[in-house]
Design an enzyme around this catalytic site. Structure first.
Site, PDB file in Angstrom:
ATOM      1  N   GLU A 464      12.017  11.725  -3.101  1.00 23.34           N
ATOM      2  CA  GLU A 464      11.129  11.828  -4.275  1.00 23.34           C
ATOM      3  C   GLU A 464      11.066  13.267  -4.728  1.00 23.34           C
ATOM      4  O   GLU A 464      11.821  13.687  -5.571  1.00 23.34           O
ATOM      5  CB  GLU A 464       9.723  11.315  -3.945  1.00 23.34           C
ATOM      6  CG  GLU A 464       9.691   9.828  -3.684  1.00 23.34           C
ATOM      7  CD  GLU A 464       8.356   9.202  -4.024  1.00 23.34           C
ATOM      8  OE1 GLU A 464       7.770   9.544  -5.052  1.00 23.34           O
ATOM      9  OE2 GLU A 464       7.905   8.341  -3.227  1.00 23.34           O
ATOM     10  N   GLU A 742       0.318  12.248   3.949  1.00 26.36           N
ATOM     11  CA  GLU A 742       0.180  11.443   2.734  1.00 26.36           C
ATOM     12  C   GLU A 742      -0.886  10.370   2.905  1.00 26.36           C
ATOM     13  O   GLU A 742      -1.674  10.112   2.013  1.00 26.36           O
ATOM     14  CB  GLU A 742       1.522  10.760   2.431  1.00 26.36           C
ATOM     15  CG  GLU A 742       1.462   9.834   1.234  1.00 26.36           C
ATOM     16  CD  GLU A 742       2.812   9.266   0.863  1.00 26.36           C
ATOM     17  OE1 GLU A 742       3.669   9.160   1.773  1.00 26.36           O
ATOM     18  OE2 GLU A 742       3.019   8.931  -0.312  1.00 26.36           O
TER      19      GLU A 742
HETATM   20  C1  BGC Z   1       4.228   9.590  -4.413  1.00 25.38           C
HETATM   21  C2  BGC Z   1       2.828   9.987  -4.732  1.00 25.38           C
HETATM   22  C3  BGC Z   1       2.438   9.468  -6.044  1.00 25.38           C
HETATM   23  C4  BGC Z   1       2.509   7.990  -5.962  1.00 25.38           C
HETATM   24  C5  BGC Z   1       2.058   7.294  -7.194  1.00 25.38           C
HETATM   25  C6  BGC Z   1       4.309   8.116  -4.425  1.00 25.38           C
HETATM   26  O1  BGC Z   1       5.551   7.626  -4.142  1.00 25.38           O
HETATM   27  O2  BGC Z   1       4.673  10.143  -3.235  1.00 25.38           O
HETATM   28  O3  BGC Z   1       2.219  10.938  -4.090  1.00 25.38           O
HETATM   29  O4  BGC Z   1       1.304   9.948  -6.615  1.00 25.38           O
HETATM   30  O5  BGC Z   1       3.793   7.546  -5.571  1.00 25.38           O
HETATM   31  O6  BGC Z   1       2.186   5.994  -7.073  1.00 25.38           O
END
Ligand code: BGC
Length: 874
Positions: A464, A742
């Site tokens: 990402e 996270e």
């Molecule tokens: C990201 C996030 C993001 C989120 C939103 C994720 O895959 O890592 O931090 O805000 O998706 O859905």
């Protein structure tokens, strides 16, 4: 006599920065200690403008009044390439201070017509999937010794330049990631010392980077911006004979393959040192295998940086090295971070050394599941060259590496980890008597550092690393306290506005690339994420008093609210739209982070009301009465709709969740005081019932402690803060975290890595609580833009017997330190010259103070409902 002021600074640039893009850079200066009654009444600026041929013109400008932050440029508009120094002296009504030392800056290329170079790159067919990135080179003559030489460079892809065999500068991943369809940044280097009279050679390493490399989740996309790599190089030399020579990339340049076989931000780099000729960027008589370049077109506007570049800012040495047998080693650097390994090259050719990266170990081996599809593997095939090797155009997020194929014993002296991110200036610090809290705060700082990599990313390790808007929106208040992020974020916000204008939507990440599922979903306004368009400029303005930034972003903010308004329709309730909601609420199933306890439309409507209100305030600040009035009215209407839809008569909410109460309280959405009292009491009760367990996701987490504070339930806020079981802020700390995770349980209590897809160990969003640590626990926040007026309101609680924070405000350092001695609260605060402050201690009347050091002492009664808590920080 008034002490000498510090050298002026320009916009948000570091002193001495080359190649800035402002023809009228605003100036700021700080004043060192001054007598208690000192007040600046006027200032004089001495501006010296030097053109590239060395001629200088000086002018002096008088400014009346107290302003010393982002003061308008007083001299004539600057032109491309001009160097500027500014000195300031200040008048206090009696006498003038001495002149400051000069602050300096240099202007870049302001006009499109300044560029005479062409984008050139390897001439390869568009379909060649795995073409190695390649290199470019050229040679040129200088008739005499250079007196001044500047290299301006950017790329489709990434570029690193060498002159006569030496690397130019120390910037990494140039030109960074902007919304390339609209804006492409260039970098400027002083290369005077790398050139010589007579023949010279220039070489450029190219990398796929964000231009052509793989980007995004679920397989992602490649070649998002184009099939071809190219560099734009313009070398401008003034010789000692005052002759001006310009060397540019053009169709006479040559391209050749090199030792770098692949380069990918996610997957790593493959380098075959046997193919490396270390003299490739020196003058030579013979060139084998180099061919003519292709000239490429460019449609993006070339822009100068507004923030600092990426650099290696620190090197970490191994904490442990474990021998896994068969030439395989696992190295622990003791700290999760973003960067790359630099390793000594064994000089026996043909060894394939593989470096794999991971954030965590499981059963003593790298656990790479959290990386999803990112290979994060660098491969070095050794040659005969000696020295260090480090990949050029990749970056990883990791604490551990596995080295395999190493001949002999791997020793600590063989490798270091180079910490790479945007080289931001540190601004804020926090301390407290609870060591776990200190570690939590340090982890927040590391997650910020790992994710401010040119753009504010979600995470540094997996497939990402995108500029997720919601993550930054919730974290911006913390970030703006901890580091000087304004220059970097003002570039990103301009990208956001550019993408928004094109897409008619604030995309969930900026720069936007059309990844599924977002490419196919309706372009609904996604609350908390899109609200970054209003709330982040607002936060940055409060931290820095940069009104021009607000002015630049106000249209984007208006367009965002208009979009929400039209999606909500006359009911003013954001029903039936795509929403992330309270993302990663701990009760949501690991495989479905959308399934939060809190109604996602409640979240969206609360944000609608709040952002409309903040937009009205922005309109007011900018003197745009129409915006102020229109959005004030709209905010009131949404607030009423919110209350009648989500607030029940007894102060309960339709979603009986920590996040719902937090939003309603901090965003000031309770219809009356009784429901607010009942609602916040209910929030406190929910916290007590869970014995201090947190129940919020990305949306509720930054707000819940504030809501408890506002409601007079400080002890429950501390209960949440100091809780150590999962889920809580301190649970990861006890599990050995060195960054913010996270999800609350990225590592589950049995020590296993969570099997959910959203399991990064380095996302800053849940670290947004540090803003509350600064403002409420330590007790420092801006009460006027740029900390011109500071609010010190420490709220001791929990197990803490002392805490404090300091912040380098635009005026200089402000700090607060408090200590409890039995029932006495002793407080020391320090206010920089030019600022003033209000000190609000529990159970005491507020005190107004001016600059200098101040001590206070008061008897503290058990924390109770506080009428003085403020909402200003959000
Ligand atoms: C990201 C996030 C993001 C989120 C939103 C994720 O895959 O890592 O931090 O805000 O998706 O859905």
């Amino acid at each position: 006599m008034t002490p000498r002021p510090f050298a002026p600074t320009f916009e948000h640039h570091a002193p001495g920065r080359l190649g800035i893009g402002e023809a009228r850079p605003r100036l700021s200066w700080r004043l060192a200690d001054a007598a208690p009654d000192y007040r600046q009444q006027a200032a004089e600026l001495r501006i010296a403008i030097t053109s590239p041929d060395g001629t200088t013109a000086t002018s002096v400008h008088r400014l009346d009044g107290e302003d010393q932050i982002l003061v308008d440029w007083p001299a004539r508009a600057l032109r491309s390439r001009e160097g500027v120094t500014a000195q300031v002296r200040v008048f206090d009504g009696v006498g003038w201070s001495p002149w400051s030392y000069p602050g300096s800056i240099e202007i870049g290329l302001l006009d499109a017509s300044d560029w005479v170079a062409s984008f050139v790159g390897p001439d390869e067919p568009a379909s060649s999937d795995s073409a190695p990135p390649g290199r470019l080179r050229s040679e040129f003559e200088l008739p005499s010794v250079p007196m001044r030489a500047r290299l301006y460079v950017t790329a489709h892809g990434l570029a690193e330049v060498e002159l006569n065999g030496s690397r130019v500068g120390d910037e990494e991943l140039t030109p960074g990631w902007t919304s390339y369809r609209h804006r492409l940044r260039y970098a400027t280097f002083d290369v005077t010392d790398l050139l010589q009279e007579g023949p010279n050679a220039i070489g450029v390493w190219l990398g796929d980077g964000w231009w052509r490399g793989r980007l995004g989740f679920r397989g992602g996309l490649t070649r998002v911006y184009g099939d071809h790599l190219a560099a734009l190089v313009q070398l401008e030399v003034t010789t000692t004979e005052n002759e001006r020579i310009v060397v540019v990339s053009d169709d006479t340049w040559q391209a050749g393959a090199g030792p770098m076989l692949t380069s990918s931000l996610y997957d790593g780099e493959h380098f075959d040192a046997r193919l490396h000729d270390s003299a490739w960027s020196r003058i030579r008589s013979r060139l084998d295998g180099w061919t003519t370049v292709a000239v490429r077109s460019n449609t993006a506007t070339l822009v100068a940086p507004t923030g600092p570049p990426m650099r290696c800012v620190e090197e970490l040495t191994p904490v442990t090295i474990s021998d896994k047998g068969g030439g395989r080693w696992i190295v622990d650097f003791g700290q999760n971070h973003s960067g790359r390994i630099r390793i000594t090259m064994p000089t026996t050719p043909g060894h394939e050394i593989r470096i794999r990266h991971a954030e965590v170990l499981q059963a003593g081996e790298l656990c790479t599941e959290p990386l999803r599809s990112a290979e994060a593997t660098d491969v070095l095939v050794t040659g005969e060259t000696e020295g260090w090797w480090e990949p050029r155009f990749t970056i990883h997020g990791y604490r551990y590496v596995e080295i395999s194929g190493w001949p002999g014993t791997l020793r600590p002296s063989h490798l270091v980890s180079r910490v790479i991110h945007t080289d931001l200036a540190r601004r804020g610090w926090f301390h407290s008597s609870n060591a776990l809290l200190e570690k939590l705060h340090e982890n927040v700082v590391w997650s910020l550092r790992s994710n401010f990599v040119d753009i504010p990313t979600d995470c540094p390790q997996r497939d990402e690393r995108l500029g997720w808007t919601g993550d930054l929106q919730v974290f911006a208040p913390s970030a703006a306290f901890l580091y000087d992020v304004t220059g970097m974020l003002s570039s990103w916000l301009q990208d956001l506005a550019a993408e928004q204008a094109e897409l008619e939507w604030v995309p969930p990440y900026v720069p936007y690339i059309s990844l599924e599922p977002f490419a196919s979903l309706p372009r609904d306004p996604m609350a908390a994420w899109g609200d970054v368009a209003v709330l982040t400029p607002d936060v940055l303005h409060m931290a820095t008093a940069d009104l021009a930034l607000l002015g630049r972003q106000v249209d984007s903010a208006v367009q965002w609210i208009k979009h929400v308004e039209s999606a909500a329709g006359p009911t003013r309730i954001c029903h039936d739209t795509e929403q992330f909601g309270d993302w990663l609420d701990p009760a949501a199933p690991p495989d479905n982070p959308f399934e939060a306890t809190t109604d996602r439309y409640l979240v969206a409507t609360a944000y609608f009301a709040h952002s409309a209100k903040r937009l009205a305030a922005i309109g007011e600040l900018l003197g745009q009465a129409e915006i102020a009035n229109r959005y004030e009215r709209l905010a009131d209407e949404v607030r009423d709709a919110y209350a009648s839809t989500y607030v029940r008569p007894n102060g309960r909410l339709t979603s009986d969740s920590q996040t719902a109460y937090a939003l309603t309280t901090v965003f000031d959405l309770w219809p009356d005081e009784e429901s607010e009292t009942a609602g916040t009491a209910r929030l406190a009760e929910l916290v007590r019932r869970s014995s201090g367990g947190i129940a919020t996701g990305f949306v509720g987490t930054p707000l819940v402690c504030d809501a408890l504070t506002l409601g007079g339930h400080l002890s429950e806020a501390y209960q949440l803060l100091e809780h150590t079981e999962c889920p809580s802020w301190l649970y990861p700390v006890l599990m050995g975290a060195t960054t913010i995770w996270e999800r609350w349980d990225s590592l589950t209590p049995d020590g296993l890595v969570n099997t959910g897809q959203m399991t990064s160990f380095n996302h800053y969003a849940l670290g947004a609580v540090s803003d509350w640590l600064h403002r409420v626990v330590a007790g420092i926040e801006p009460a006027a833009p740029g900390y011109r007026h500071i609010r010190f309101a420490p709220r001791p609680g929990g197990t803490l017997i002392e805490a404090g924070a300091r912040h380098i405000t635009p005026y200089g350092e402000a700090s607060v330190d408090w200590k409890l001695e039995d029932d006495r609260l002793k407080v020391h605060v320090s206010v920089p010259v030019g600022a003033s402050a209000t000190v609000e201690l529990p159970d005491s009347d507020p005190v107004e103070i001016r600059h200098g050091d101040h001590e206070f002492s008061t008897t503290i009664v058990t924390p109770a409902r506080s009428p003085t808590a403020s909402r200003t920080g959000r």
